[in-house]
Design an enzyme around this catalytic site. Structure first.
Site, short mmCIF file in Angstrom:
data_model
loop_
_atom_site.label_atom_id
_atom_site.label_comp_id
_atom_site.label_asym_id
_atom_site.label_seq_id
_atom_site.Cartn_x
_atom_site.Cartn_y
_atom_site.Cartn_z
N ARG A 165 -5.59 7.68 -4.42
CA ARG A 165 -4.65 6.56 -4.63
C ARG A 165 -3.81 6.77 -5.89
NH1 ARG A 165 -6.50 5.51 -0.32
NH2 ARG A 165 -6.77 3.44 0.59
N SER A 239 -6.65 -3.63 0.06
CA SER A 239 -7.61 -3.48 -1.04
C SER A 239 -6.95 -3.89 -2.35
CB SER A 239 -8.06 -2.03 -1.19
OG SER A 239 -8.63 -1.56 0.00
N GLU A 335 -5.63 -1.80 -7.48
CA GLU A 335 -4.89 -0.83 -6.69
C GLU A 335 -3.47 -1.34 -6.46
OE1 GLU A 335 -3.67 0.25 -2.95
OE2 GLU A 335 -5.76 0.50 -2.34
#
Ligand code: EPU
Length: 339
Positions: A165, A239, A335
């Site tokens: 990520r 998320s 995130e």
């Protein structure tokens, strides 16, 4: 020439469904339109911010900036061999529609990334990933326009510093560019990834005998729909936190205290712990405070029950971070991008 609008509501442009006003807002459709927008005279010190599909962002107030939403959704084959097809896609192309078009034309490599919300231009920034596949595996290169100078820059895969990520566009080059084009290297022959989570069992339940990219995509869609709330019905940005990665040593110490703690090998000597598990064990799964809460089926997803403000969601996320930290000594990192 792309029009510049003033005081535009962003509510329908972010999947959390949060009300916020952009001081200026524009939607260029081509790279030339974008460059001339950037090179116009703007008030001194005006910030420029890029909004993609709005699916990985938490807006915490009005945005005193020129917010740019890039709308180029073009798609062209730029090179072909017996094994691969290189596809150049406009940054404004919806991600899942790209997956569907690849499946229809028999191009493999992104079927496990089905139903990820957002646009193509945002995909490399956080190196989107799901069900055992990351964007970096099919990424060839990209072109991006510098928001300050209007110049076009190219990045090859090895220049993007892709990680979990993560990429250079989240770190050293954060906020510098608008990604206008991404070139993908897709496969004519599939290399199926079926070992993550429930993919195999879902294919079994679907009665699939011969595995195809279409069947894998359908299985991924079913799993996602069963766990992840549909932003059209319940605002969310997927998320909220990244899964923390800790050393094997730290993981073993935690495992001694919590034998049932899940962990997956990450980079060498490191272990990825599902943040959803840490949040659930901290008592947050399904817990609601006012207009926001952790989702009942996936603790890692924070939802807006309708009228939440960005700060309310941010406050809730801070409560989760504090509890996970005091229980496990791990600091969760968002995130989503916070504006
Ligand atoms: N878990 C719990 N409780 C929960 C949720 C998860 O205990 O409420 C534990 C379970 O042990 C489960 C494990 O976490 O087996 C993993 O859960 P899941 O497969 O749902 O994946 P995740 O690690 O929570 C990541 C991505 C998702 C992606 C899925 C599937 C991150 C931050 N998230 O979630 O991506 O869809 O894997 O590959 O890496 C996103 O980025 O927005 C996103 C949804």
């Amino acid at each position: 020439m792309a029009e510049i609008l003033e005081n535009v509501s962003l509510r329908n442009l972010n999947t959390f469904g949060i009300e916020s006003k952009a001081r200026y807002f524009s939607r260029p459709k081509t790279r030339d339109e974008l460059i001339s927008l950037l090179r116009q005279r703007h008030p001194a010190g005006l910030q420029k911010r890029v909004l993609g599909g709005g699916s990985n962002i938490l807006i915490t107030g009005d945005v005193d900036a020129l917010v740019i939403r890039y709308d180029d959704a073009s798609m062209n084959v730029v090179r072909e061999t017996d094994e691969h097809v290189w596809l150049r896609v406009g940054g404004g192309h919806n991600w899942h529609e790209l997956v569907v078009r690849c499946i229809e034309t028999g191009l493999a490599g992104i079927e496990n990334l089905s139903l990820i919300p957002g646009n193509v231009g945002a995909a490399p920034i956080q190196n989107i990933g799901a069900y055992g596949v990351e964007l970096a595996e099919v990424f060839d290169s990209l072109e991006a326009v510098d928001l300050g100078s209007g110049e076009v820059h190219s990045y090859r895969s090895d220049e993007c510093a892709f990680g979990y990520r993560d990429s250079i566009f989240k770190n050293r080059e954060k906020g510098r560019y608008l990604i206008t084009d991404v070139v993908f290297r897709l496969n004519r022959k599939p290399d199926f990834r079926l070992d993550y989570g429930d993919i195999r069992s879902t294919l079994g339940a679907m009665g699939v005998e011969t595995i195809t990219i279409g069947a894998v995509s359908e299985a991924v869609c079913r799993i996602r729909r069963s766990k992840l709330p549909d932003p059209a019905k319940l605002g969310n940005a997927g998320s909220f936190f990244k899964n923390p990665v800790v050393s094997e040593e730290v993981f073993e110490k935690l495992r001694a205290l919590y034998p049932e703690m899940p962990g997956y090998p990450s980079t060498p000597d490191m272990v990825k712990i599902p943040a959803g598990w840490l949040i659930e064990k901290s008592g947050w799964k399904g817990r609601r405070i006012g207009q926001t809460g952790s989702h009942e089926k996936q603790a890692l997803v924070i939802v807006n029950y309708g009228q939440a403000t960005g700060t309310e969601i941010l406050d809730l996320s801070a409560g989760i971070v504090a509890d996970v930290s005091s229980n496990f000594g791990i600091t969760l990192v968002p995130e989503v991008n916070i504006w």
